[in-house]
Write a protein that holds these residues in place. Structure first.
Motif, PDB file in Angstrom:
ATOM      1  N   GLN A 150      21.416   3.030  54.968  1.00 19.80           N
ATOM      2  CA  GLN A 150      21.989   3.109  53.630  1.00 19.80           C
ATOM      3  C   GLN A 150      21.809   4.492  53.027  1.00 19.80           C
ATOM      4  O   GLN A 150      22.714   5.014  52.359  1.00 19.80           O
ATOM      5  N   LEU A 153      24.394   6.780  54.446  1.00 23.61           N
ATOM      6  CA  LEU A 153      25.708   6.546  53.850  1.00 23.61           C
ATOM      7  C   LEU A 153      25.779   7.083  52.428  1.00 23.61           C
ATOM      8  O   LEU A 153      26.791   7.670  52.024  1.00 23.61           O
ATOM      9  N   ASP A 154      24.684   6.923  51.667  1.00 24.69           N
ATOM     10  CA  ASP A 154      24.685   7.302  50.254  1.00 24.69           C
ATOM     11  C   ASP A 154      24.412   8.792  50.037  1.00 24.69           C
ATOM     12  O   ASP A 154      25.119   9.453  49.268  1.00 24.69           O
ATOM     13  N   GLN A 155      23.378   9.304  50.702  1.00 19.08           N
ATOM     14  CA  GLN A 155      22.930  10.677  50.423  1.00 19.08           C
ATOM     15  C   GLN A 155      23.558  11.696  51.364  1.00 19.08           C
ATOM     16  O   GLN A 155      24.014  12.750  50.943  1.00 19.08           O
ATOM     17  N   ALA A 156      23.552  11.362  52.643  1.00 21.95           N
ATOM     18  CA  ALA A 156      24.074  12.322  53.613  1.00 21.95           C
ATOM     19  C   ALA A 156      25.577  12.181  53.807  1.00 21.95           C
ATOM     20  O   ALA A 156      26.195  12.998  54.493  1.00 21.95           O
ATOM     21  N   GLU A 157      26.161  11.143  53.190  1.00 16.04           N
ATOM     22  CA  GLU A 157      27.594  10.869  53.321  1.00 16.04           C
ATOM     23  C   GLU A 157      28.017  10.855  54.788  1.00 16.04           C
ATOM     24  O   GLU A 157      29.040  11.422  55.181  1.00 16.04           O
ATOM     25  N   ALA A 158      27.182  10.207  55.587  1.00 19.77           N
ATOM     26  CA  ALA A 158      27.453  10.118  57.018  1.00 19.77           C
ATOM     27  C   ALA A 158      28.663   9.224  57.263  1.00 19.77           C
ATOM     28  O   ALA A 158      28.846   8.194  56.603  1.00 19.77           O
ATOM     29  N   GLU A 159      29.473   9.602  58.208  1.00 14.11           N
ATOM     30  CA  GLU A 159      30.631   8.806  58.606  1.00 14.11           C
ATOM     31  C   GLU A 159      30.235   7.974  59.820  1.00 14.11           C
ATOM     32  O   GLU A 159      30.420   8.371  60.958  1.00 14.11           O
ATOM     33  N   GLU A 162      31.116   2.114  59.433  1.00 14.96           N
ATOM     34  CA  GLU A 162      30.454   0.821  59.239  1.00 14.96           C
ATOM     35  C   GLU A 162      31.463  -0.294  58.971  1.00 14.96           C
ATOM     36  O   GLU A 162      32.338  -0.177  58.114  1.00 14.96           O
ATOM     37  N   HIS A 299      23.388  10.618  63.049  1.00 14.03           N
ATOM     38  CA  HIS A 299      23.896  11.628  62.126  1.00 14.03           C
ATOM     39  C   HIS A 299      22.822  12.696  62.015  1.00 14.03           C
ATOM     40  O   HIS A 299      21.687  12.407  61.632  1.00 14.03           O
TER      41      HIS A 299
END
Length: 432
Positions: A150, A153-159, A162, A299
């Motif tokens: 999470q 997804l939220d901080q690193a804006e990983a793609e 999901e 990531h």
């Protein structure tokens, strides 16, 4: 590439512990710290039992002595001939294995401390107790509700690609004192339950594994509708244990595939309960069944393993086995690739093939839900064809030489049918 470097593993379950044992076997100079928020209490724990099948056994054997230690407290499931071990016992045994072989400089397990935040650029983890830990590799092994995933997804804006859904059923587990024969594998049938099973628990006692549909779920109480107290659960479970006499064709697809066996036909039975655990069952929150699939398992300098990367219904009993398999792939990549970036790219490329295949295979439950209905008439011939070819689903799953991807290809028509039903019933996962 990780020699004399620091790896932080968030999540001290079987998969995270297996990673530590396997990596340290390959390179004892690696320093590993495992952060686990939960501390199990054997007196009140309602952790479910894991069937340690052939695929789990194969991977645990990668580290000499680990399999024997892991299942040193276990029972054998009648009819399946595989060890069943409480998840809590499995974790404690694996922790004991690591502590007996490595000092805290090599492998430290920090229990009772969760992750508060991660600075992915500085490569530092801050725990809830205020500790600040640097890492060269961060591993998210913290389950389907992974905080590491999470945060990516939220901080690193990983793609990560999901796809996260909930199946329309909930489950709980209850521990019972010893009763019946030690190797019981009895089904439980009741109008309020979608499925249930009595399973042995080592060194003595039993688990009750209980599922019910979302239509029957009371979100206020966390129990099926009409079940509000310990006494209500006691009545339901004793009624379920009696089980009304049903037709041999009650669940033809499940019986054919081998997932609806074990009832000895005896009547007039009743459970002996521990009142404290029964009260805890009534008060506890039921857990949903997740269906999680990611396109990428890494990531930057962060990788995801186990249920943090893939999760599905436990019907086929392959959740932990797949977690160990993908972890084995990760360690292979770490030991062979010229750089960490190359290793993690290779890990994603290899591990997602098998994980995506098994995630699809797990949807078979939608084709064998029971009764003579439209799905049964469509699924039954497809199941029969592969059985006649000597490629029955459970037989292939238990064969360690058959990749999950092969099983998915062999059952592609059945799984397409099951996926169509899953897509009709699934609900998007919403973080609360």
């Amino acid at each position: 590439m990780l020699s004399n470097k620091k790896v932080v593993v968030v999540g001290g379950g079987p998969v995270g512990l297996y990673f530590a044992a396997l990596l340290l076997q390959s390179d004892p100079t690696v320093r590993i710290e495992i952060i686990e928020k939960q501390i199990s209490n054997p007196a009140v724990s309602n952790a479910f039992g894991l069937g340690v099948g052939s695929r789990m056994q194969q991977r645990l054997r990668d580290v000499p002595g680990l399999l024997e230690e892991a299942i040193s407290v276990s029972s054998v499931v009648a009819g399946l001939n595989i060890p069943l071990v409480s998840r809590d016992d499995l974790v404690r045994n694996m922790q004991a294995f690591l502590s007996a072989r490595y000092d805290e400089n090599a492998c430290r397990v920090a229990l009772g401390d969760g992750v508060a935040s991660v600075d992915f650029r500085a490569k530092r983890v801050t725990t809830e107790s205020g500790r600040d830990i640097s890492y060269d590799l961060l591993l998210g092994a913290d389950g389907v509700n992974s905080k590491i995933r999470q945060l990516l997804l939220d901080q690193a804006e990983a793609e990560l690609g999901e796809q996260h859904y909930l199946e329309k059923k909930h489950w709980k587990v209850l521990q019972l004192p010893k009763q019946f024969e030690s190797d019981s594998f009895k089904p439980l049938r009741h109008p309020s339950l979608k499925a249930g099973r009595v399973l042995p628990r080592a060194p003595e006692g039993h688990f009750l594994l209980l599922f019910w549909s979302s239509k029957q779920h009371n979100f206020e109480t966390g129990n099926p509708y009409g079940i509000d107290s310990a006494d209500d659960w006691k009545r339901l479970l004793n009624e379920a244990l009696q089980g009304k006499k049903t037709s041999r064709f009650r669940n033809p697809a499940r019986r054919l595939i081998g997932m609806d066996a074990g009832d000895d036909g005896k009547k007039d039975r009743s459970f002996v309960f521990d009142e404290g655990t029964l009260d805890a069952l009534a008060a506890s929150r039921a857990k949903p069944v997740h269906h999680l699939q990611l396109e990428r398992y890494h990531h930057g300098d962060v990788a995801l393993i186990g249920d943090s990367a893939h999760s599905f219904s436990s019907l086929t009993g392959q959740g932990c086995a797949l977690g160990l398999e993908s972890t084995h792939t990760l360690v292979e990549c770490l030991c062979a690739a010229p750089s960490l970036d190359d290793a993690l790219r290779e890990y994603t490329a290899r591990a997602t093939v098998e994980a995506h295949a098994m995630t699809e295979v797990a949807l078979v439950g939608y084709g064998i839900q029971g009764g003579w209905n439209k799905m049964t008439f469509q699924a039954l011939p497809l199941i029969l064809v592969n059985m006649l070819r000597g490629k029955g689903l459970l037989k292939r799953i238990s064969d360690v030489n058959v990749p999950y991807a092969t099983i998915a290809r062999e059952n592609r028509r059945l799984l397409r049918l099951c996926r169509s039903q899953f897509e009709k019933e699934r609900e998007p996962f919403q973080k609360h």
